[in-house]
Write an enzyme that holds these catalytic residues in place. Sequence first.
Site, PDB file in Angstrom:
ATOM      1  N   HIS A   9      -2.293  23.449 -25.263  1.00 16.55           N
ATOM      2  CA  HIS A   9      -3.209  23.425 -24.123  1.00 16.55           C
ATOM      3  C   HIS A   9      -4.680  23.457 -24.524  1.00 16.55           C
ATOM      4  O   HIS A   9      -5.485  22.724 -23.967  1.00 16.55           O
ATOM      5  CB  HIS A   9      -2.887  24.655 -23.263  1.00 16.55           C
ATOM      6  CG  HIS A   9      -3.704  24.776 -22.025  1.00 16.55           C
ATOM      7  ND1 HIS A   9      -3.677  23.838 -21.025  1.00 16.55           N
ATOM      8  CD2 HIS A   9      -4.574  25.739 -21.603  1.00 16.55           C
ATOM      9  CE1 HIS A   9      -4.479  24.212 -20.034  1.00 16.55           C
ATOM     10  NE2 HIS A   9      -5.052  25.351 -20.370  1.00 16.55           N
ATOM     11  N   ARG A  38      -7.849  32.483 -26.285  1.00  9.63           N
ATOM     12  CA  ARG A  38      -8.800  32.367 -25.164  1.00  9.63           C
ATOM     13  C   ARG A  38      -8.241  32.996 -23.888  1.00  9.63           C
ATOM     14  O   ARG A  38      -7.079  32.814 -23.535  1.00  9.63           O
ATOM     15  CB  ARG A  38      -9.094  30.896 -24.891  1.00  9.63           C
ATOM     16  CG  ARG A  38      -9.926  30.672 -23.651  1.00  9.63           C
ATOM     17  CD  ARG A  38     -10.222  29.207 -23.469  1.00  9.63           C
ATOM     18  NE  ARG A  38      -9.072  28.456 -23.066  1.00  9.63           N
ATOM     19  CZ  ARG A  38      -8.780  28.129 -21.804  1.00  9.63           C
ATOM     20  NH1 ARG A  38      -9.560  28.515 -20.812  1.00  9.63           N
ATOM     21  NH2 ARG A  38      -7.715  27.408 -21.543  1.00  9.63           N
ATOM     22  N   GLU A  41      -6.168  35.727 -12.943  1.00 13.89           N
ATOM     23  CA  GLU A  41      -5.349  35.065 -13.974  1.00 13.89           C
ATOM     24  C   GLU A  41      -5.052  36.052 -15.097  1.00 13.89           C
ATOM     25  O   GLU A  41      -5.658  37.134 -15.165  1.00 13.89           O
ATOM     26  CB  GLU A  41      -6.076  33.825 -14.517  1.00 13.89           C
ATOM     27  CG  GLU A  41      -6.050  32.669 -13.528  1.00 13.89           C
ATOM     28  CD  GLU A  41      -6.737  31.407 -14.044  1.00 13.89           C
ATOM     29  OE1 GLU A  41      -6.401  30.352 -13.539  1.00 13.89           O
ATOM     30  OE2 GLU A  41      -7.599  31.498 -14.918  1.00 13.89           O
ATOM     31  N   HIS A  91      -0.098  26.802 -23.403  1.00 17.69           N
ATOM     32  CA  HIS A  91      -0.055  27.319 -22.027  1.00 17.69           C
ATOM     33  C   HIS A  91       1.410  27.612 -21.709  1.00 17.69           C
ATOM     34  O   HIS A  91       2.289  26.788 -21.976  1.00 17.69           O
ATOM     35  CB  HIS A  91      -0.625  26.283 -21.048  1.00 17.69           C
ATOM     36  CG  HIS A  91      -0.955  26.862 -19.708  1.00 17.69           C
ATOM     37  ND1 HIS A  91       0.025  27.286 -18.836  1.00 17.69           N
ATOM     38  CD2 HIS A  91      -2.135  27.110 -19.100  1.00 17.69           C
ATOM     39  CE1 HIS A  91      -0.563  27.759 -17.738  1.00 17.69           C
ATOM     40  NE2 HIS A  91      -1.869  27.669 -17.882  1.00 17.69           N
ATOM     41  N   ARG A 120      -2.002  34.950 -22.594  1.00 16.80           N
ATOM     42  CA  ARG A 120      -1.224  33.723 -22.719  1.00 16.80           C
ATOM     43  C   ARG A 120      -0.334  33.648 -23.954  1.00 16.80           C
ATOM     44  O   ARG A 120       0.774  33.124 -23.901  1.00 16.80           O
ATOM     45  CB  ARG A 120      -2.198  32.559 -22.811  1.00 16.80           C
ATOM     46  CG  ARG A 120      -2.090  31.677 -21.651  1.00 16.80           C
ATOM     47  CD  ARG A 120      -3.141  30.658 -21.664  1.00 16.80           C
ATOM     48  NE  ARG A 120      -3.696  30.627 -20.330  1.00 16.80           N
ATOM     49  CZ  ARG A 120      -4.645  29.811 -19.969  1.00 16.80           C
ATOM     50  NH1 ARG A 120      -5.175  28.985 -20.836  1.00 16.80           N
ATOM     51  NH2 ARG A 120      -5.077  29.815 -18.742  1.00 16.80           N
TER      52      ARG A 120
HETATM   53  P1  FAD Z   1     -13.423  17.397 -21.877  1.00 13.17           P
HETATM   54  O1  FAD Z   1     -13.530  17.748 -20.459  1.00 13.17           O
HETATM   55  O2  FAD Z   1     -12.072  17.213 -22.431  1.00 13.17           O
HETATM   56  O3  FAD Z   1     -14.254  16.064 -22.112  1.00 13.17           O
HETATM   57  C1  FAD Z   1     -14.199  15.397 -23.349  1.00 13.17           C
HETATM   58  C2  FAD Z   1     -14.824  14.030 -23.186  1.00 13.17           C
HETATM   59  O4  FAD Z   1     -15.001  13.437 -24.449  1.00 13.17           O
HETATM   60  C3  FAD Z   1     -13.980  13.069 -22.384  1.00 13.17           C
HETATM   61  O5  FAD Z   1     -14.845  12.356 -21.540  1.00 13.17           O
HETATM   62  C4  FAD Z   1     -13.395  12.141 -23.445  1.00 13.17           C
HETATM   63  O6  FAD Z   1     -13.062  10.864 -22.989  1.00 13.17           O
HETATM   64  C5  FAD Z   1     -14.548  12.091 -24.422  1.00 13.17           C
HETATM   65  N1  FAD Z   1     -14.204  11.696 -25.790  1.00 13.17           N
HETATM   66  C6  FAD Z   1     -13.286  12.233 -26.621  1.00 13.17           C
HETATM   67  N2  FAD Z   1     -13.314  11.592 -27.804  1.00 13.17           N
HETATM   68  C7  FAD Z   1     -14.272  10.640 -27.712  1.00 13.17           C
HETATM   69  C8  FAD Z   1     -14.777   9.642 -28.598  1.00 13.17           C
HETATM   70  N3  FAD Z   1     -14.301   9.476 -29.848  1.00 13.17           N
HETATM   71  N4  FAD Z   1     -15.763   8.838 -28.155  1.00 13.17           N
HETATM   72  C9  FAD Z   1     -16.256   8.949 -26.891  1.00 13.17           C
HETATM   73  N5  FAD Z   1     -15.822   9.867 -26.031  1.00 13.17           N
HETATM   74  C10 FAD Z   1     -14.849  10.703 -26.437  1.00 13.17           C
HETATM   75  N6  FAD Z   1     -10.352  25.795 -18.485  1.00 13.17           N
HETATM   76  C11 FAD Z   1     -10.878  26.687 -17.620  1.00 13.17           C
HETATM   77  O7  FAD Z   1     -11.870  27.348 -17.937  1.00 13.17           O
HETATM   78  N7  FAD Z   1     -10.316  26.842 -16.382  1.00 13.17           N
HETATM   79  C12 FAD Z   1      -9.237  26.143 -15.971  1.00 13.17           C
HETATM   80  O8  FAD Z   1      -8.771  26.301 -14.859  1.00 13.17           O
HETATM   81  C13 FAD Z   1      -8.656  25.215 -16.874  1.00 13.17           C
HETATM   82  N8  FAD Z   1      -7.551  24.505 -16.536  1.00 13.17           N
HETATM   83  C14 FAD Z   1      -7.091  23.536 -17.382  1.00 13.17           C
HETATM   84  C15 FAD Z   1      -6.031  22.723 -16.980  1.00 13.17           C
HETATM   85  C16 FAD Z   1      -5.610  21.690 -17.782  1.00 13.17           C
HETATM   86  C17 FAD Z   1      -4.469  20.817 -17.359  1.00 13.17           C
HETATM   87  C18 FAD Z   1      -6.244  21.461 -19.034  1.00 13.17           C
HETATM   88  C19 FAD Z   1      -5.803  20.346 -19.922  1.00 13.17           C
HETATM   89  C20 FAD Z   1      -7.270  22.282 -19.443  1.00 13.17           C
HETATM   90  C21 FAD Z   1      -7.711  23.316 -18.630  1.00 13.17           C
HETATM   91  N9  FAD Z   1      -8.767  24.141 -19.009  1.00 13.17           N
HETATM   92  C22 FAD Z   1      -9.280  25.050 -18.132  1.00 13.17           C
HETATM   93  C23 FAD Z   1      -9.504  23.886 -20.240  1.00 13.17           C
HETATM   94  C24 FAD Z   1     -10.779  23.103 -19.874  1.00 13.17           C
HETATM   95  O9  FAD Z   1     -10.485  22.185 -18.864  1.00 13.17           O
HETATM   96  C25 FAD Z   1     -11.358  22.371 -21.038  1.00 13.17           C
HETATM   97  O10 FAD Z   1     -11.418  23.175 -22.163  1.00 13.17           O
HETATM   98  C26 FAD Z   1     -12.775  21.912 -20.690  1.00 13.17           C
HETATM   99  O11 FAD Z   1     -12.731  21.151 -19.527  1.00 13.17           O
HETATM  100  C27 FAD Z   1     -13.351  21.132 -21.828  1.00 13.17           C
HETATM  101  O12 FAD Z   1     -14.508  20.484 -21.389  1.00 13.17           O
HETATM  102  P2  FAD Z   1     -15.273  19.548 -22.404  1.00 13.17           P
HETATM  103  O13 FAD Z   1     -16.403  18.947 -21.660  1.00 13.17           O
HETATM  104  O14 FAD Z   1     -15.528  20.268 -23.643  1.00 13.17           O
HETATM  105  O15 FAD Z   1     -14.184  18.419 -22.794  1.00 13.17           O
HETATM  106  C1  SIN Z   2      -4.649  27.348 -15.520  1.00 13.38           C
HETATM  107  O1  SIN Z   2      -5.031  27.029 -14.396  1.00 13.38           O
HETATM  108  O2  SIN Z   2      -3.618  27.960 -15.771  1.00 13.38           O
HETATM  109  C2  SIN Z   2      -5.487  26.938 -16.672  1.00 13.38           C
HETATM  110  C3  SIN Z   2      -6.568  27.899 -16.814  1.00 13.38           C
HETATM  111  C4  SIN Z   2      -7.186  27.800 -18.166  1.00 13.38           C
HETATM  112  O3  SIN Z   2      -6.710  27.082 -19.043  1.00 13.38           O
HETATM  113  O4  SIN Z   2      -8.186  28.488 -18.365  1.00 13.38           O
END
Ligand code: FAD
Ligand code: SIN
Length: 548
Positions: free
Chosen positions: A349, A384, A114, A242, A288
Amino acid sequence: MAIQSDVLVIGSGAAGLSFALRAAKYGTVTIVTKKEEAESNTNYAQGGIAAVFDPNDTFESHIEDTFKGGVGLCYPEAVKTIVTEGPERIKDLTKWGIHFTLDDKGKVFDLGREGGHSKNRIVHAMDKTGRVVEHGLLDQLRRHPNINILDNHVAVDLITEHHVRGGGKYPKGDIHCWGSYVLNCETGKVEMYLARVTLLATGGAGQVYQHTSNPAIATGDGVAMAYRAGAAIGGLEFMQFHPTTLYHSKGKSFLISEAVRGHGGILRNKAGEAFMKQYHELGELAARDIVARAIDSEIKRSGDECVYLDVTHIDADNLRKRFPQINEKLLALNLDMTKEMIPVVPAAHYMCGGVITNLQGQTSVEGLYATGEVACTGVHGANRLASNSLLEALVFSERAFHNAKAYLDSHKCAIPTIPEWDDEGTFNQEEWVLISHDRREIQRLMWDYVGIVRSDERLERAGARINLIRDQIESYYKKTVVTEPLLELRNMSLVASLIIRSALYRKESRGLHYTTDYPQKDDINWLGLTVIHQGNVSLKALANAFGY
Ligand code: FAD
Ligand code: SIN
């Protein structure tokens, strides 16, 4: 009603679930999560998790790539930590039964590429990495008797000294967290969840913008709650856009993974010209911020609505096998990527800033930890690197768990008496139109004035408008029975105002923060973290900000 456990986890993405699985071996864990259990940014991650597994790759190289991406603002200790501990955390996932794509011989991980990475180091499960990780963690969790997971429960506010009846016996100045008030969306009642350790794992804030790759849960609740509780917040001006989300009326917010460019995809304008090399020598695989700005500039220059990602030169079977989810999504919209170009635009993103933590995931509020996208650990700096986010979530959740365990062992004091949620004097006003209108206005304002390219005038205008909207929302909030949309709106307006303040404060361009008034990077004056704490904005040296 008060529900007490050893640990309260707010959020059920990779950060919250991996922490909970570890903590449950030692005590009781309650997880509250806003929608269904799996709904999270994690669930939509496509590309994968960056880590050094190839014998020809090195930790030094991953560290250096991360530094380059972060344009001088990465905290070196934090970067070193995620890179060196990352492979072990990925092995933990495989021990929890999560399977990643293997190479043709089926022996080692198939490592993808990537933007910004100088080696192939992206561990992935085809293009559905997030879904596989999220559901794998949930499967493990359901077997655990010590974990109680409650969906459709929205955290409203963290419980601190502010709420303690009769004041606390704790030293002046220190703020402690003892859990959270939580809205049970089924009963409409706000309940009290008490714990001596609370993990904020609420993810990002993409919904603050009109166009985003993030699902509806990403409204910045964690940053807003932590800020109101008195925690220090950092780096919010660095919102990552993104470069490639699908441009289609029915495919809103669908991401076309950076791994597609890593696999040979070429960005072209409407005339079919490949334009990226004019902007950066790394072309499609530049960082990015550079690719997103290049696309923004092509769109503005041509007046077209989008650019195109071209993979028609790549073997069709290979594409279908490597990107089954993207292929399926596009075919459902009558778009065959093996034969025609994919229309794409940038979208909000990832929130690089967040609640500031040290290397153990501790925030500046005692008993409150933050990991995952809601946290600002110093790993990402001003931009990032792809696939470093899931990595950061997994590594820091493990570290936070160890620290929290030691904290619980050494801090046995009882939780003070906390009053129940008081909704006296509030009414059910049912003014849905006010809420939806304000939400759209914030999103539009942020997209138009606080987006990929900024200026002082745009930011000042956005700031003035957001302050008015915030005042109205606060006064409405005080007299209204809380509902999920109202809580989200209140949080979004606060987070938007914090982003604007951070962006206005930084008088230079660096990484994701680009302003036409100060187009150059200024290492003499701005090599530090923008910190917002209890109303004040300041610039802090990285070691001071993260090294407490
Ligand atoms: P999240 O996975 O967002 O979880 C947050 C949780 O908190 C959810 O369950 C939500 O419902 C809950 N929540 C929020 N507010 C409240 C509240 N007030 N009360 C109770 N619950 C609440 N990163 C990578 O490293 N590789 C990738 O390939 C990648 N691809 C991505 C593709 C997409 C489409 C997106 C959107 C992001 C991507 N990212 C990627 C970024 C990465 O997915 C996220 O940064 C990461 O998953 C965040 O994890 P987290 O557990 O911190 O939050
Ligand atoms: C992607 O698959 O392009 C998302 C990867 C990332 O946000 O780290």
